[in-house]
Write a protein that holds these residues in place. Structure first.
Motif, PDB file in Angstrom:
ATOM      1  N   TYR B  19       0.834  -1.194   0.000  1.00 50.30           N
ATOM      2  CA  TYR B  19       0.000   0.000   0.000  1.00 50.30           C
ATOM      3  C   TYR B  19       0.868   1.243   0.000  1.00 50.30           C
ATOM      4  O   TYR B  19       1.897   1.282   0.682  1.00 50.30           O
ATOM      5  N   ASP B  33       7.776  25.368   8.658  1.00 50.91           N
ATOM      6  CA  ASP B  33       7.607  24.136   9.426  1.00 50.91           C
ATOM      7  C   ASP B  33       6.199  23.557   9.283  1.00 50.91           C
ATOM      8  O   ASP B  33       6.019  22.348   9.202  1.00 50.91           O
ATOM      9  N   GLU B  34       5.212  24.445   9.261  1.00 47.96           N
ATOM     10  CA  GLU B  34       3.838  23.962   9.198  1.00 47.96           C
ATOM     11  C   GLU B  34       3.556  23.249   7.875  1.00 47.96           C
ATOM     12  O   GLU B  34       2.970  22.171   7.846  1.00 47.96           O
ATOM     13  N   ALA B  37       5.360  19.961   7.891  1.00 49.73           N
ATOM     14  CA  ALA B  37       4.601  18.971   8.668  1.00 49.73           C
ATOM     15  C   ALA B  37       3.446  18.446   7.830  1.00 49.73           C
ATOM     16  O   ALA B  37       3.145  17.250   7.850  1.00 49.73           O
ATOM     17  N   PHE B  41       3.391  14.601   7.293  1.00 48.86           N
ATOM     18  CA  PHE B  41       2.528  13.847   8.209  1.00 48.86           C
ATOM     19  C   PHE B  41       1.026  13.961   7.965  1.00 48.86           C
ATOM     20  O   PHE B  41       0.289  13.036   8.278  1.00 48.86           O
ATOM     21  N   MET B  42       0.556  15.116   7.487  1.00 49.22           N
ATOM     22  CA  MET B  42      -0.895  15.287   7.379  1.00 49.22           C
ATOM     23  C   MET B  42      -1.406  14.568   6.136  1.00 49.22           C
ATOM     24  O   MET B  42      -0.895  14.801   5.035  1.00 49.22           O
ATOM     25  N   ARG B  43      -2.380  13.706   6.330  1.00 46.72           N
ATOM     26  CA  ARG B  43      -2.951  12.970   5.206  1.00 46.72           C
ATOM     27  C   ARG B  43      -4.467  12.962   5.341  1.00 46.72           C
ATOM     28  O   ARG B  43      -4.994  12.903   6.448  1.00 46.72           O
ATOM     29  N   ASP B  44      -5.131  13.003   4.184  1.00 47.70           N
ATOM     30  CA  ASP B  44      -6.576  12.815   4.215  1.00 47.70           C
ATOM     31  C   ASP B  44      -6.874  11.414   4.762  1.00 47.70           C
ATOM     32  O   ASP B  44      -6.082  10.479   4.562  1.00 47.70           O
ATOM     33  N   ASN B  45      -7.993  11.319   5.445  1.00 43.57           N
ATOM     34  CA  ASN B  45      -8.370  10.023   6.025  1.00 43.57           C
ATOM     35  C   ASN B  45      -9.884   9.895   5.933  1.00 43.57           C
ATOM     36  O   ASN B  45     -10.572   9.762   6.935  1.00 43.57           O
ATOM     37  N   PRO B  46     -10.405   9.982   4.688  1.00 36.50           N
ATOM     38  CA  PRO B  46     -11.859  10.088   4.535  1.00 36.50           C
ATOM     39  C   PRO B  46     -12.579   8.755   4.778  1.00 36.50           C
ATOM     40  O   PRO B  46     -12.000   7.689   4.559  1.00 36.50           O
ATOM     41  N   LYS B  47     -13.806   8.887   5.232  1.00 36.14           N
ATOM     42  CA  LYS B  47     -14.701   7.727   5.266  1.00 36.14           C
ATOM     43  C   LYS B  47     -15.514   7.825   3.987  1.00 36.14           C
ATOM     44  O   LYS B  47     -16.485   8.574   3.920  1.00 36.14           O
ATOM     45  N   PHE B  50     -11.402   7.486  -1.636  1.00 37.98           N
ATOM     46  CA  PHE B  50     -10.046   7.891  -1.289  1.00 37.98           C
ATOM     47  C   PHE B  50      -9.151   7.644  -2.497  1.00 37.98           C
ATOM     48  O   PHE B  50      -9.208   6.578  -3.118  1.00 37.98           O
TER      49      PHE B  50
END
Lengths: 400, 79
Positions: B19, B33-34, B37, B41-47, B50
């Motif tokens: 995967y 930095d934001e 980050a 690290f920030m990823r979509d995590n939809p229900k 995707f």
């Protein structure tokens, strides 16, 4: 025959609360309990979209330990373990908390070095830990195949004697009963569908049963935290994955400790009722489906047979899956969010059950004081920007 | 087990693949930095649907993207 006494009321939601907790799993219930007990905050609702403790609280493998490598993790998990040690008395309910010892097996030189290092780190942090040589493992847990002829021979193990298991349903029911007795409303079949905000401060939650005003809102929704955060308008570094577990048919007592193996990758204990409880790693893809693929189950059963040839004819009774929210450093996220008055407690990933009381304790403090509990400070969301990660991937005595 | 439609090999069992997470994350050097980050690290995590990557590790070793529903696991090719 009369119905046994109900453990909690089934109240209708009131129009307003001081604190609304989203999610009536172990962490949400523990948070409610400690808000009342430690901070005198009882005008609280715990909203649950399904049934109480029907998510990961009903689906985990109930292992409790605190033998984490890093100082921050050892501190919070050890705090939790100390609470476990008094929790049956505190909640006046038999949680069947059994400190039968947790073995983490080493199968190669890297495992041995990691295990010895972790034992030393644990001791420095006041966490009980021992290193067992292979012959001592054999004595401690005779049913493990510790012979030289194993494909992945057992070279030793770490042992945390104070680790063990508890009966997850009893934990949820006992916390719910106490929270309810403090006057906290535990409301099931109510889903939070949105948040109302005034000048970046949360003021209410919208739900499938109407609007509820809230002084503060605390997320305790595990695998669904990202869905809620998206409604509140901020991103999270979480990914939701299936995590599967299984139980065997009921057996006579045969395994009196918890055995975990990273390299062969399975963890096994025997529940009080008699079934072997097994778990392993996540299914790799993102999912909210509460189910996973059979090849993952097949791999963990193969690992179990490698460790316990004696179980070769044991039949699987049931397998299931939950949705776990995994963070990039395999450590939880506890604290404030970009929205004022909205708090987060998530990212416990594959290991949240053991943290139930400790998590509730620090989260309640964080909510009550609008400031993170000292044990929660390192676990703030900001660490992903500052880079101060608590990297428990591979360090936590389990492969996540 | 999911049946994944590799663009080169056709439908194959899930355990031939690894995967790759969310698709379309562009490398963004020289940011604050934001934003860094966010990239790391920030990823979509939809229900729901995707857009994600898969790697046919035990096959043709092609990386490709699909849309997959994170509740039903239904897949459809990148539109």
């Amino acid at each position: 025959m009369s119905h046994p006494e109900f453990l909690w009321r089934n109240p209708e939601p009131k129009p307003a609360y001081d604190v609304v907790i989203v999610g009536a799993g172990g962490h949400g219930l523990a948070t409610a309990y400690y808000l009342a007990k430690n901070h005198g905050i009882t005008n609280v609702a715990v909203l649950e979209k399904g049934w109480l403790a029907g998510g990961n609280m009903a689906r985990n493998t109930t292992i409790i330990r605190s033998n984490y490598l890093w100082d921050e993790s050892a501190a919070i998990y050890e705090h939790s373990l100390k609470l476990w040690e008094g929790l049956s008395d505190d909640l006046e309910y038999d949680l069947q908390f059994s400190q039968r010892g947790v073995l983490n097996l080493a199968h190669n030189l890297a495992d041995v070095r990691e295990g010895r290092r972790r034992v030393n780190a644990n001791r420095l942090n006041g966490v009980d830990a021992e290193w067992l040589e292979a012959d001592e493992v054999k004595k401690f847990c005779p049913v493990v195949n510790a012979s030289d002829s194993a494909r992945y021979p057992v070279l030793g193990a770490t042992l945390q004697r104070r680790g063990g298991i508890a009966k997850h349903d009893h934990v949820a029911w006992a916390l719910a009963r106490k929270a309810d007795a403090y006057g906290i409303d535990l409301i099931q079949n109510i889903e939070v569908t949105g948040f109302e905000m005034v000048k970046n401060r949360v003021t209410a939650v919208q739900t499938t049963r109407g609007r509820i005003s809230a002084g503060k809102v605390a997320l305790a929704a595990a695998g669904h935290t990202s869905v809620l955060a998206a409604k509140a308008g901020f991103p999270l570094p979480l990914q939701s994955h299936p995590l599967q577990a299984l139980v065997s048919e009921l057996l006579e007592p045969v395994l009196d400790c918890v055995v975990m193996s990273n390299a062969v990758h399975v963890y096994v204990s025997q529940a009080h009722k008699g079934e072997l409880v097994m778990g392993a790693g996540i299914d790799t893809y993102n999912s909210y489906g509460q189910r996973g693929a059979f090849h993952v189950i097949e791999a963990q059963m193969a690992a179990a047979l490698e460790l316990f040839p004696i179980f070769s004819r044991v039949r699987v009774l049931r397998t299931w899956g939950g949705v776990v929210d995994v963070s990039p450093d395999a450590s939880p996220i506890i604290g404030r969010t970009p929205v004022d008055g909205l708090f987060i407690n998530a990212g416990w990933g594959t290991g949240g059950f053991k943290a139930t009381p400790g998590s509730g304790w620090v989260y309640a403090h964080t909510i009550a004081h609008d400031e993170p509990h000292p044990l929660a400070v390192p676990f703030a969301l900001e660490r992903f920007t500052t880079g101060a990660l608590i990297d428990e991937h591979g360090a936590a005595a389990v492969a996540h | 087990m999911m049946l994944i439609d590799c663009p080169h090999c056709g439908p194959r069992d899930e355990n031939e693949f690894t995967y790759g997470g969310q698709a379309g994350i562009a490398y963004t050097p020289d940011v604050d930095d934001e934003a860094w980050a966010g990239y790391l690290f920030m990823r979509d995590n939809p229900k729901g649907w995707f857009h994600e990557r898969w790697f046919h590790a035990h096959g043709c070793r092609t990386w490709f993207s699909v849309h997959r529903h994170t509740v039903t696991h239904e897949m459809r090719p990148q539109p």
